[in-house]
Design a protein around this motif. Structure first.
Motif, PDB file in Angstrom:
ATOM      1  N   ASP A   1       2.725  -6.277  -0.183  1.00  0.00           N
ATOM      2  CA  ASP A   1       1.350  -6.492   0.282  1.00  0.00           C
ATOM      3  C   ASP A   1       0.714  -5.181   0.747  1.00  0.00           C
ATOM      4  O   ASP A   1       0.226  -5.060   1.870  1.00  0.00           O
TER       5      ASP A   1
ATOM      6  N   ASP B   1      -2.272   1.073   3.642  1.00  0.00           N
ATOM      7  CA  ASP B   1      -2.899   1.895   2.606  1.00  0.00           C
ATOM      8  C   ASP B   1      -1.928   2.979   2.148  1.00  0.00           C
ATOM      9  O   ASP B   1      -1.486   3.800   2.953  1.00  0.00           O
TER      10      ASP B   1
ATOM     11  N   ASN C   1      -1.897  -1.731  -0.166  1.00  0.00           N
ATOM     12  CA  ASN C   1      -3.166  -1.414  -0.792  1.00  0.00           C
ATOM     13  C   ASN C   1      -3.129   0.016  -1.317  1.00  0.00           C
ATOM     14  O   ASN C   1      -2.893   0.954  -0.547  1.00  0.00           O
TER      15      ASN C   1
ATOM     16  N   ARG D   1     -10.061  -0.532  -9.147  1.00  0.00           N
ATOM     17  CA  ARG D   1     -10.047   0.065  -7.815  1.00  0.00           C
ATOM     18  C   ARG D   1     -10.954   1.294  -7.799  1.00  0.00           C
ATOM     19  O   ARG D   1     -10.879   2.124  -8.699  1.00  0.00           O
TER      20      ARG D   1
END
Length: 260
Positions: free
Chosen positions: A45, A25, A47, A71
């Motif tokens: 990859d 994250d 977030n 989002r």
């Protein structure tokens, strides 16, 4: 502790990305363009967990709408209606916890009236970190688009009071031009000469000159040195009507830099 990485954007912007070492994250600071952020997220990859904004200029805010369209993430920033997409307005002395680190909000008007900075004492390698947008640059400071020299001086003085080992994550790669001007202001500063050589080597390899450290800026950045004799003399030579006060010195050298 954080991992902090630059995402180049436009010609000379840096969008800063940070995250905890054990997390995918990430947060980004001042995403003026969504595309390079999305590319990094997809490539590694990652977030996107949130966005931090320092001020309303479009090259710092232009990517908010696209990055948040699919989002549900917080967007921290100044309490300014000019900025579309802020979900968490923050003000001077507020604190926010991001990536298990606590950030203090510092009001830093001068470049714009709404400008803020984000400071944590547990950044990369557990060193203090400052995301300062366009208030403080490596070797320089932001133009006075909305604020006054007095406001900028007060903001820079506040940043100068942070720990010497604070890493300075500014939003533009302006360093070589800034140091060329700094040498005109303070030609006898040996630490500045050393910084010029170091930066020339980095840029010859197309490497970022950011972050700097506060200690290095205190030694070489004329806008943090407006109380130093050589800087005062340069300002008085430039504008004989200058009062030689630190605020007036900053006013003179900022106007000089605008036309350098």
């Amino acid at each position: 502790m954080l991992i902090i990485s630059p995402i180049p954007a436009f010609n000379d912007n840096y969008i800063w990305m940070f995250h905890s070492p054990d997390s995918r994250d990430v947060f980004v600071v001042d995403p003026g363009d969504a595309r390079p952020v999305e590319q990094i997220l997809n490539r590694h990859d990652l977030n996107l967990a949130g966005i931090l904004i320092t001020h309303h200029h479009f090259d710092h805010t232009g990517g908010i709408t696209e990055l948040t369209s699919n989002r549900n993430i917080p967007v921290y920033g100044p309490d300014n209606q000019k900025i579309t997409g802020i979900t968490h307005p923050v003000r001077d002395h507020d604190t926010v916890e991001l990536s298990a680190c606590q950030f203090q909000i510092l009001s830093t008007p001068g470049h714009t009236l709404d400008h803020i900075a984000y400071f944590t004492d547990s950044g990369e390698d557990k060193k203090p970190a400052l995301f300062c947008g366009d208030t403080l640059f490596v070797g320089g400071c932001g133009r006075l688009f909305e604020g006054t020299a007095e406001q900028m001086y007060s903001s820079l003085l506040r940043l100068a009071s942070l720990p010497d080992n604070t890493r300075i994550y500014c939003a533009h790669e302006y360093t070589q031009a800034n140091l060329t001007f700094a040498r005109a202001v303070e030609p006898n500063n040996q630490k500045l000469q050393e910084q010029v050589m170091l930066v020339a080597g980095l840029r010859s390899e197309n490497r970022p000159t950011v972050p700097s450290t506060l200690r290095k800026e205190l030694d070489t950045n004329p806008f943090l040195r407006s109380d130093q004799p050589e800087v005062i003399q340069a300002a008085c030579d430039r504008d004989p009507s200058s009062s030689a006060s630190p605020i007036d010195v900053l006013r003179v050298i900022r106007a000089w830099k605008d036309n350098f």
